[in-house]
Design an enzyme around this catalytic site. Sequence first.
Site, short mmCIF file in Angstrom:
data_model
loop_
_atom_site.label_atom_id
_atom_site.label_comp_id
_atom_site.label_asym_id
_atom_site.label_seq_id
_atom_site.Cartn_x
_atom_site.Cartn_y
_atom_site.Cartn_z
N GLY A 18 0.75 -1.18 0.05
CA GLY A 18 0.07 -0.09 -0.31
C GLY A 18 0.87 1.12 -0.09
N TYR A 151 -14.73 1.66 9.63
CA TYR A 151 -13.54 1.79 9.81
C TYR A 151 -13.10 2.28 11.13
CZ TYR A 151 -8.89 4.19 8.56
OH TYR A 151 -7.63 4.58 8.46
P1 NAD Z 1 -3.51 1.77 1.45
O1 NAD Z 1 -4.91 1.66 1.15
O2 NAD Z 1 -2.71 2.42 0.49
O3 NAD Z 1 -2.81 0.25 2.20
C1 NAD Z 1 -3.51 -0.68 2.97
C2 NAD Z 1 -3.01 -1.85 2.31
O4 NAD Z 1 -3.49 -2.97 2.89
C3 NAD Z 1 -3.05 -2.18 0.92
O5 NAD Z 1 -1.95 -2.50 0.24
C4 NAD Z 1 -4.13 -3.32 0.89
O6 NAD Z 1 -3.96 -3.83 -0.44
C5 NAD Z 1 -3.94 -3.65 2.10
N1 NAD Z 1 -4.89 -4.73 2.56
C6 NAD Z 1 -6.34 -4.26 2.77
N2 NAD Z 1 -7.05 -5.01 3.56
C7 NAD Z 1 -6.21 -6.59 3.84
C8 NAD Z 1 -6.32 -7.53 4.15
N3 NAD Z 1 -7.27 -8.00 4.74
N4 NAD Z 1 -5.26 -8.53 4.19
C9 NAD Z 1 -4.07 -8.16 3.59
N5 NAD Z 1 -3.78 -6.84 3.12
C10 NAD Z 1 -4.94 -6.01 3.15
O7 NAD Z 1 -3.71 2.73 2.87
P2 NAD Z 1 -2.54 3.67 3.45
O8 NAD Z 1 -2.84 4.91 3.35
O9 NAD Z 1 -1.20 3.00 2.95
O10 NAD Z 1 -2.79 3.21 4.90
C11 NAD Z 1 -2.05 2.14 5.64
C12 NAD Z 1 -2.41 2.04 7.12
O11 NAD Z 1 -2.40 3.12 7.84
C13 NAD Z 1 -3.96 1.50 7.15
O12 NAD Z 1 -3.95 0.65 8.26
C14 NAD Z 1 -4.62 2.98 7.61
O13 NAD Z 1 -5.76 2.73 8.31
C15 NAD Z 1 -3.60 3.68 8.61
N6 NAD Z 1 -3.89 5.08 8.42
C16 NAD Z 1 -3.48 5.66 7.33
C17 NAD Z 1 -3.63 7.07 7.14
C18 NAD Z 1 -3.19 7.96 5.91
O14 NAD Z 1 -3.50 9.03 5.93
N7 NAD Z 1 -2.53 7.28 4.93
C19 NAD Z 1 -4.28 7.81 8.12
C20 NAD Z 1 -4.50 7.16 9.34
C21 NAD Z 1 -4.11 5.62 9.43
#
Ligand code: NAD
Length: 320
Positions: A18, A151
């Site tokens: 991700g 979420y």
């Molecule tokens: P993203 O959607 O780019 O990455 C999430 C990754 O998890 C993806 O590669 C997806 O394919 C994988 N994934 C989803 N469900 C899955 C499952 N059941 N099994 C295996 N893989 C799975 O999002 P991101 O922005 O990189 O966020 C990463 C983490 O950080 C998340 O947990 C998100 O909640 C947290 N987060 C991100 C932000 C932000 O601003 N980017 C803010 C708060 C929290």
Amino acid sequence: MALNLYDRERILVTGGAGFLGSHLCERLLENGSYVLSLDNYFTGQKRNVFHLMENKRFELIRHDIVNPIFIEVDQIYNLACPASPIHYQYNPVKTIKTSVMGSIHMLGLAKRVKATILQASTSEVYGDPTVHPQKEDYWGNVNTIGLRSCYDEGKRCAETLFFDYHRQNHVDIKIVRIFNTFGPRMHPNDGRVVSNFIVQALKNEPITIFGKGEQTRSFCYVDDLVDGLIKMMNGPEDFIGPVNLGNPVEYKIVDLAKTIIRLTRSNSKIEFHPLPMDDPKRRQPDISLAREKLSWKPKIDMEEGLLRTIDYFKDLVSEL
Ligand code: NAD
Ligand code: UDP
């Protein structure tokens, strides 16, 4: 003496393909670790980690964390979960399963192999906050039955599970609450505000502001966030969090739109659309705890981060 390739610290990153996960994998490899990226590719993409594939210390595992997995690792960063509203609302039941069952499986693994496990929690645990800025001791204002609840409540339950595995089974846990983060490799169609506005501006299409654009967010550049994740994982043993990680500079969404139009020299006009349900009105992290315990604070200012992100999207937009 240098460690043998396979004697190095083995680190599992769930959600490793991700946006945040791919940057984290890259940094951990630079630091000399052996890195396993686990992903089901729901929102992640192989192109995010393609450049790491030739590294002998990097492995890709296609797996869904709602199912158990047995591997030997020393540290786990649990990032797997769709993060943008349109993606996590696409299959809300799956989103909750990922946060709840996924956390149970990863905590079970951490317990068995005695790994330290870090949970990527979120500012969404504060919901539509009535306290400003948000400190870690604020319990939040979250709707249990709204469109964002799959979420928010999934992530809240995950925090509870982490603390219960810690108290009951002595698992070494760390919890970070991540505030809005942006940078290269955000998915161009995931609907998050920074990527949406940049893509719209680069195509000279209307910039879609939801509501009046008076709502605020605080945006952290991805490199700073990754620093914070690694500092937390390797920080003081007795500091388990939760800790806020984000940039405390607060932006109105309408000002973000104007800044992006200026930086891209775009002809885009601003267009106003209805505000989605339960959209938080103000969000800004209080990061004094991270400063004190981890000596962490963001270094890259918003415009510098935006310019780097715009460069990334310039290449992508020509392919879209
Ligand atoms: P993203 O959607 O780019 O990455 C999430 C990754 O998890 C993806 O590669 C997806 O394919 C994988 N994934 C989803 N469900 C899955 C499952 N059941 N099994 C295996 N893989 C799975 O999002 P991101 O922005 O990189 O966020 C990463 C983490 O950080 C998340 O947990 C998100 O909640 C947290 N987060 C991100 C932000 C932000 O601003 N980017 C803010 C708060 C929290
Ligand atoms: N937003 C907007 N236009 C868009 C996308 C988002 O005005 O094209 C707003 C959205 O309503 C929210 C803010 O920008 O108030 C941040 O949205 P995002 O989805 O990036 O993150 P989150 O709401 O989860 O913080």
